[in-house]
Scaffold this active site. Sequence first.
Site, PDB file in Angstrom:
ATOM      1  N   ASP A   1     -79.353  21.615 -83.817  1.00  0.00           N
ATOM      2  CA  ASP A   1     -78.163  22.343 -83.376  1.00  0.00           C
ATOM      3  C   ASP A   1     -76.915  21.480 -83.249  1.00  0.00           C
ATOM      4  O   ASP A   1     -75.801  21.981 -83.246  1.00  0.00           O
ATOM      5  CB  ASP A   1     -78.435  23.015 -82.026  1.00  0.00           C
TER       6      ASP A   1
ATOM      7  N   ARG B   1     -68.238  21.932 -70.457  1.00  0.00           N
ATOM      8  CA  ARG B   1     -67.783  20.563 -70.178  1.00  0.00           C
ATOM      9  C   ARG B   1     -66.405  20.381 -70.794  1.00  0.00           C
ATOM     10  O   ARG B   1     -66.152  20.849 -71.910  1.00  0.00           O
ATOM     11  CB  ARG B   1     -68.803  19.574 -70.751  1.00  0.00           C
TER      12      ARG B   1
END
Length: 842
Positions: A98, A453
């Site tokens: 991923d 984040r």
Amino acid sequence: MATTIESTPAMVSKVYAAMERNLKVVRRRLGKPLTLADKVLLGHLDDPEKQDLAPGKSYLFLRPDRVVFQDVLGQTGMLQFMQTRRDKVAVPTTIHCDHLIQARVEGAQDLRESLAENTEVYDFLRSAAAKFGAGFWGPGAGIIHQVVLENYAFPGELIIGTDSHTPNAGGLGACSVGVGGADAVETIAGLPWEVLYPKHIAVYLTGRMSGWTSPKDVILYVAGALTVSGGTNAIVEYIGPGARTISATGKATITNMGAELGATTSMFPADDRMSTYLRATARGDLVPLIEKYRHLLEPDPEVEADPEKYYDRVVRLDLSTLEPHVVGPHSPDRARPISKLAAEVADAKNGFADQISTALIGSCTNSSYEDMSRSADVAEQAKAHGIKAAVTYLVTPGSEQVRATIERDGQMQSLLDINGTVLANACGPCIGQWRRAKEVSAVPNTIVTSYNRNFPMRNDGQPTTMNFIASPEIVTALALAGRLSFNPLIDALTGADGEPFRLDPPRVAPEVPARNFDRGHATYIAPPADGSSVELKVNPDSTRIQLMQPWPAWDGRDFTDMPVLMKTKGKTTTDHISPAGPWLRYRGHLDKFSDNMFMGATNAYTGEAGKGKNVLTGQTGQPIANSARYYKSKGIKWVVIGDSNYGEGSSREHAALSPRLLGGAAVIVRSFARIHESNLKKQGLLALTFPDPADYDRIREDDRISLVGLKNLATGKPVECRVQHADGSTETLQLNHSFSGPQLEWFRKGSALNLFHGGTAPAKPRSAARKKAKKPAVKKRSKAVSRKTSPARKPAVKKRSKKVTRKASPARKSAAAKKRTGAGARKTSARKPAAAKRRGRR
């Protein structure tokens, strides 16, 4: 015999039965009601009778049910697993591709280009998975955390994963913890997993969300309340009646971002919302087991009735009064309700750019069916008034299952109709995999995301980009307005007819689709029953994959007259120590990747990022990695000085591997983030802290640091640090450390993985006891690769091997004989009798 990878009823029954047995022992010993975290963690103890049980002090030795790797740390994970000489993983393990797919144009094209550019890495991971008995999720399957939630997670499961956002599975009641690669490798090799017994934090929820408020706002509020370090070495439990009003995927959003608190993990108790999700993801056969064992999967009634009595800290939150929040820029704990954001934007002192350059929704944190449905509702309102997104609007489905389902049910089309671009089912811009035009990102600019984040340089590698995080529906509304100061709760947009209109709050969205999920295109490959004949795919001339050699053992001598490679100032995340973005392609080649070491960290002496002074040559403005290589070439160890919460953020093991490779001996900081401190220890580095944070200011650029008395290094005993200043003056500091007795062996032997070979390797787990351990062969290629990768380390190994045998062993024997402070220690020489009884899986 192949390890069962799926979470079958048989597997889940065994997990619950083992928890039941362990908790009988724990309850007898503790004699008090238990929190949810204690039930799951202590239910997985390797030795419940002998384990020390002091929160915040004891190191627990646990038996995880599952280990998951993403494709970046999966490379070093498999390379390190080869060093253990095991032939098959000991616990259910999967690898998920991923991280390597870069966002460039749109999903299909980006995936094709990634397959072409990363074939070598994917081939290696696919072959390693097949050889060692792991499941393999190919590129396009989705982000690791979403795939785990959809396929493997269940209440009470103990999962460790090589990504800091592994806690996503806490949305289904799992105790799911982000770890470094060495932790994961030891576990799949059959050893217990070691973690500091976390303290207890509760978020007690009441009420019910409505209007624009979403689960994202819960964690944004909590991040503001606890800060990025407030959850360090603690598990955050979300309890109370309000917790039961949140969908399973909404819970996952909250636990996913618990990583931003520094928490070990975050969890929710089992409830009917989780059962709803399990049924929709073809795991309804687990629900009766969950109901049967519900007492293991929620706090004891006394705990929820009086949380202040049983938790170290309690945050109370009424969901009925919670307002949508926005956090950022540059830190996920810079939080405020959206009603206060416009005033901050208007204040020139903040330097916020009101005009939004790009809006991005999705990611592992917020790409559920519920999220996409609420965003699509906002998009449909805009479409009805004839307007589209005023800025670039990017959508990242978290998995192929979500992508296929929202395509089938129409949400994707709603987002496309307002000029949305659907990216690949991958991490993409959330981790810096974003090919973005420099003319946009090189100047101060604002992006709004539903990611998790937002540290500087996190998303596009540019310190000028300011990332503000909000829920997907709020981000979609901001995309329509094109302004950060827009508040959809009170502000109006202008329709195509020139008339103002207000967006209505998104309608309540279904938690799961009425027709269950569409699995989409299959990319999963199960391992063969016997992978011994599988050839590992490693090109000896590769610039992407480099076989790893064991680190040399400590030579028994003190570290003296070490230069300060760098003193970092302010926030020093693993992104700063070991940047991602374009460097991700080299994660499997440690030597090449290490050229980026400390590239994003701020030099406390100069204010520059990634550059400093080579104190041997006197040259200034040198890349930090270049100075490290120079010192290493001269046989000189070096030390790094760091600020508070050093190493927060990603679980990025390379932030410890690179310093080890380039000659580092110690990292001395005001305080550490949990995962990074563990990673440093695992790689044989000394992780030390100043007893007084003000001591950080004593270290000067031209100082020489000596760490002495290391032969007597012991648990709880400070390390003497002698500081020689350039003006001839000296100072002596007593540095703290958190090494347990068994962890000191990691330092002495050179790394945790060196326990597997080189003299006193740990005993094999019971499942492999009758098999002769074989070193995995790389057919006809291992010699070539070894010749290419080992010279940098061979001289050091040859030079030190005799000294380790002659000098270090007495110290090891002495340390091993000392009373250990953390029960259930690993298989070191001092613990062989106890270890032999416990080394098998439950």
